[in-house]
Design a protein around this motif. Structure first.
Motif, PDB file in Angstrom:
ATOM      1  N   UNK A 190      -2.490  -4.518  -2.784  1.00 53.43           N
ATOM      2  CA  UNK A 190      -2.629  -4.538  -1.325  1.00 53.43           C
ATOM      3  C   UNK A 190      -3.990  -5.108  -0.922  1.00 53.43           C
ATOM      4  N   UNK A 191      -5.035  -4.717  -1.637  1.00 54.87           N
ATOM      5  CA  UNK A 191      -6.375  -5.259  -1.343  1.00 54.87           C
ATOM      6  C   UNK A 191      -6.410  -6.761  -1.598  1.00 54.87           C
ATOM      7  N   UNK A 192      -5.790  -7.196  -2.677  1.00 53.00           N
ATOM      8  CA  UNK A 192      -5.737  -8.632  -2.972  1.00 53.00           C
ATOM      9  C   UNK A 192      -4.972  -9.393  -1.893  1.00 53.00           C
ATOM     10  N   UNK A 193      -3.926  -8.759  -1.383  1.00 42.79           N
ATOM     11  CA  UNK A 193      -3.127  -9.400  -0.329  1.00 42.79           C
ATOM     12  C   UNK A 193      -3.945  -9.574   0.950  1.00 42.79           C
ATOM     13  N   UNK A 194      -4.814  -8.608   1.240  1.00 43.65           N
ATOM     14  CA  UNK A 194      -5.626  -8.675   2.463  1.00 43.65           C
ATOM     15  C   UNK A 194      -6.899  -9.504   2.306  1.00 43.65           C
ATOM     16  N   UNK A 195      -7.321  -9.756   1.082  1.00 40.32           N
ATOM     17  CA  UNK A 195      -8.587 -10.457   0.836  1.00 40.32           C
ATOM     18  C   UNK A 195      -8.717 -11.769   1.614  1.00 40.32           C
ATOM     19  N   UNK A 234       0.833  -1.212   0.000  1.00 39.52           N
ATOM     20  CA  UNK A 234       0.000   0.000   0.000  1.00 39.52           C
ATOM     21  C   UNK A 234       0.862   1.254   0.000  1.00 39.52           C
ATOM     22  N   UNK A 235       1.936   1.239   0.781  1.00 39.42           N
ATOM     23  CA  UNK A 235       2.830   2.403   0.836  1.00 39.42           C
ATOM     24  C   UNK A 235       3.513   2.652  -0.496  1.00 39.42           C
ATOM     25  N   UNK A 236       3.613   1.627  -1.309  1.00 38.30           N
ATOM     26  CA  UNK A 236       4.178   1.780  -2.646  1.00 38.30           C
ATOM     27  C   UNK A 236       3.129   2.321  -3.623  1.00 38.30           C
ATOM     28  N   UNK A 237       1.901   2.496  -3.153  1.00 40.58           N
ATOM     29  CA  UNK A 237       0.847   3.029  -4.004  1.00 40.58           C
ATOM     30  C   UNK A 237       0.141   1.987  -4.851  1.00 40.58           C
ATOM     31  N   UNK A 238       0.354   0.726  -4.558  1.00 43.41           N
ATOM     32  CA  UNK A 238      -0.247  -0.355  -5.337  1.00 43.41           C
ATOM     33  C   UNK A 238      -1.460  -0.890  -4.574  1.00 43.41           C
TER      34      UNK A 238
END
Length: 195
Positions: free
Chosen positions: A74-79, A66-70
């Motif tokens: 990031x949402x996919x990683x948390x899903x 998320x900090x990289x602006x992606x």
């Protein structure tokens, strides 16, 4: 490099050049810390592969992404964290906000609905849900959902604000919502003084 963005590469290069010239990063711990976390992403990913069930580690990897602006990644990683009993309304809100930030307008509603059902008066959830409805042009769903929530929580100002968003400005329908809101406030105050 584990999928670094161009910004990450330039940031790493700029910090390396600054260090080589003797620039002191002591007054800038956030900048140096960000570079360090970006460099640690491959290690965090390897740790996550070894421990795929680690919720804190998955959240850390998602935060670095998320900090990289992606935001989509990031949402996919948390899903996966949204599945099962450990999924909190706050986690649903975070993923919904990331989906909105990524411009994936169809996905946030499915993520935010359970959060809203659990905490209908939570401002962060209401705001994200309203934005999702607005982007999809789902005004009728917004009105129905908010009316149902207001029937159970008539004192929740954030719900009234949200409900008013889905009426044309200064039209009779908006004035009707405001009148109902004022009546709910008076009823709520009356019940508080009687107690």
């Amino acid at each position: 490099l584990d999928s670094w963005s161009l910004v990450d590469v330039y940031l790493n290069w700029a910090i390396s050049v600054a260090r080589s010239t003797g620039f002191d990063f002591t007054p800038y711990p956030t900048l140096d810390g960000l570079r360090t976390r970006l460099a640690e992403l491959p290690a965090f990913r390897r740790m996550l592969e070894a421990n795929p069930g680690s919720r804190p580690l998955r959240a850390l990897v998602a935060d670095v992404i998320r900090r990289q602006g992606r935001m989509a990644e990031a949402a996919d990683e948390l899903a996966p964290l949204l599945e099962g009993a450990g999924a909190t309304p706050a986690m649903h809100a975070v993923v919904g906000e990331m989906e909105l930030a990524a411009g994936r307008n169809e996905r946030p509603l499915a993520v935010l609905r359970p959060a809203f059902a659990a905490k209908p008066g939570e401002r962060r959830i209401v705001a994200a849900l309203c934005e999702a409805w607005r982007r999809l042009g789902a005004e009728s769903e917004a009105r129905e959902t908010l009316e149902a929530a207001l029937a159970e929580h008539p004192q929740a100002a954030d719900l009234w604000h949200a409900r008013l968003l889905f009426e044309p400005f200064a039209e009779q329908s908006a004035r009707t919502v405001v009148e109902r809101w004022l009546q709910a406030i008076h009823r709520h105050r009356g019940s508080m003084t009687a107690a």
